[in-house]
Design an enzyme around this catalytic site. Sequence first.
Site, PDB file in Angstrom:
ATOM      1  N   GLU A  93       5.338  -3.293  81.652  1.00  0.00           N
ATOM      2  CA  GLU A  93       3.941  -3.728  82.252  1.00  0.00           C
ATOM      3  C   GLU A  93       4.255  -3.549  83.789  1.00  0.00           C
ATOM      4  O   GLU A  93       4.856  -3.922  84.280  1.00  0.00           O
ATOM      5  CB  GLU A  93       3.882  -5.179  81.920  1.00  0.00           C
ATOM      6  CG  GLU A  93       2.570  -5.982  82.510  1.00  0.00           C
ATOM      7  CD  GLU A  93       1.224  -5.155  81.990  1.00  0.00           C
ATOM      8  OE1 GLU A  93       0.911  -4.689  82.717  1.00  0.00           O
ATOM      9  OE2 GLU A  93       1.115  -5.241  80.666  1.00  0.00           O
ATOM     10  N   ASP A 120       5.598   2.320  85.416  1.00  0.00           N
ATOM     11  CA  ASP A 120       4.731   2.966  84.530  1.00  0.00           C
ATOM     12  C   ASP A 120       5.716   3.392  83.275  1.00  0.00           C
ATOM     13  O   ASP A 120       6.664   3.917  83.432  1.00  0.00           O
ATOM     14  CB  ASP A 120       4.265   4.235  85.257  1.00  0.00           C
ATOM     15  CG  ASP A 120       3.428   5.301  84.328  1.00  0.00           C
ATOM     16  OD1 ASP A 120       3.169   4.946  83.324  1.00  0.00           O
ATOM     17  OD2 ASP A 120       3.142   6.265  84.956  1.00  0.00           O
ATOM     18  N   ASP A 143      -6.215   0.358  77.029  1.00  0.00           N
ATOM     19  CA  ASP A 143      -7.519   0.500  77.663  1.00  0.00           C
ATOM     20  C   ASP A 143      -8.428   1.465  76.596  1.00  0.00           C
ATOM     21  O   ASP A 143      -7.902   2.853  76.381  1.00  0.00           O
ATOM     22  CB  ASP A 143      -7.487   1.027  79.248  1.00  0.00           C
ATOM     23  CG  ASP A 143      -7.257  -0.181  79.926  1.00  0.00           C
ATOM     24  OD1 ASP A 143      -8.026  -1.091  80.134  1.00  0.00           O
ATOM     25  OD2 ASP A 143      -6.096  -0.094  80.909  1.00  0.00           O
ATOM     26  N   LYS A 217      -5.327 -14.911  71.305  1.00  0.00           N
ATOM     27  CA  LYS A 217      -6.773 -15.702  71.300  1.00  0.00           C
ATOM     28  C   LYS A 217      -7.944 -14.843  71.651  1.00  0.00           C
ATOM     29  O   LYS A 217      -9.031 -15.283  71.066  1.00  0.00           O
ATOM     30  CB  LYS A 217      -6.562 -16.856  72.711  1.00  0.00           C
ATOM     31  CG  LYS A 217      -6.247 -16.015  73.851  1.00  0.00           C
ATOM     32  CD  LYS A 217      -6.464 -17.206  75.015  1.00  0.00           C
ATOM     33  CE  LYS A 217      -6.224 -16.654  76.312  1.00  0.00           C
ATOM     34  NZ  LYS A 217      -6.134 -17.548  77.419  1.00  0.00           N
TER      35      LYS A 217
END
Length: 238
Positions: A93, A120, A143, A217
């Site tokens: 991350e 990365d 994404d 969640k």
Amino acid sequence: MTDSDKPAGGAGITTRRGVRSFVIRQGRMTEGQKKAYERNWPLYGLGREQGVIDPRQVFGRDAPLNLEIGFGMGQSLAAMAAAAPEQDFIGVEVHHAGVGAVLKEVEEQGLENLRVYEIDANDVIDLCLPDASLDRVMIFFPDPWHKKRHNKRRLIQHDFVQRIRHKLRVGGILHLATDWENYAEHMLEVMNDSEGFENSLAEGGYAPRPEDRPITKFEKRGEGLGHGVWDLLYRRTN
């Protein structure tokens, strides 16, 4: 992680390998996350400067090894590590707050089977991991770049998948998940055309969510709104 789970902002950026595995985002650590980072990074952090690691030395044992690319704030990664103490986990991350959050979880839950890169994922794959060292690679809710003109920025592309393939052992699993139907279709097309992989389902197509993939969640909220989630599990064959 879902795009709802990510700090706002960012734009597509390229690097020496083409599309980066992330976009630049904003996000500050809480004081607790900052202190956890300072205490635990020397113990659980991994870096590019270490070069190609030997997982047996890193974890002090020979165990099944999992890699999660883009773990967000790390709750799911920590949950998986806590539920499978007999396995080892590496998370990747680039967002500092997320790394601080997962290191806080590591400290609070006493997770000795989790290590973290804050670079990365392209560099982790190319420079840090031995070939045939991973039993599973997980990429959850990357994404979506849902506008057609931005589809080329999506992480799941043939070249990226092939580089992951070489890091998986034969029989190892690449597990993808998305809450964007168009991206799910793109992932399915890429994986079906990828050399050295086969769908884990004999009939092909999308897989039911494995029990060991925690529901976030945001995923629960999406389900309440009638949003779908698509899981794909592909096995390295050669």
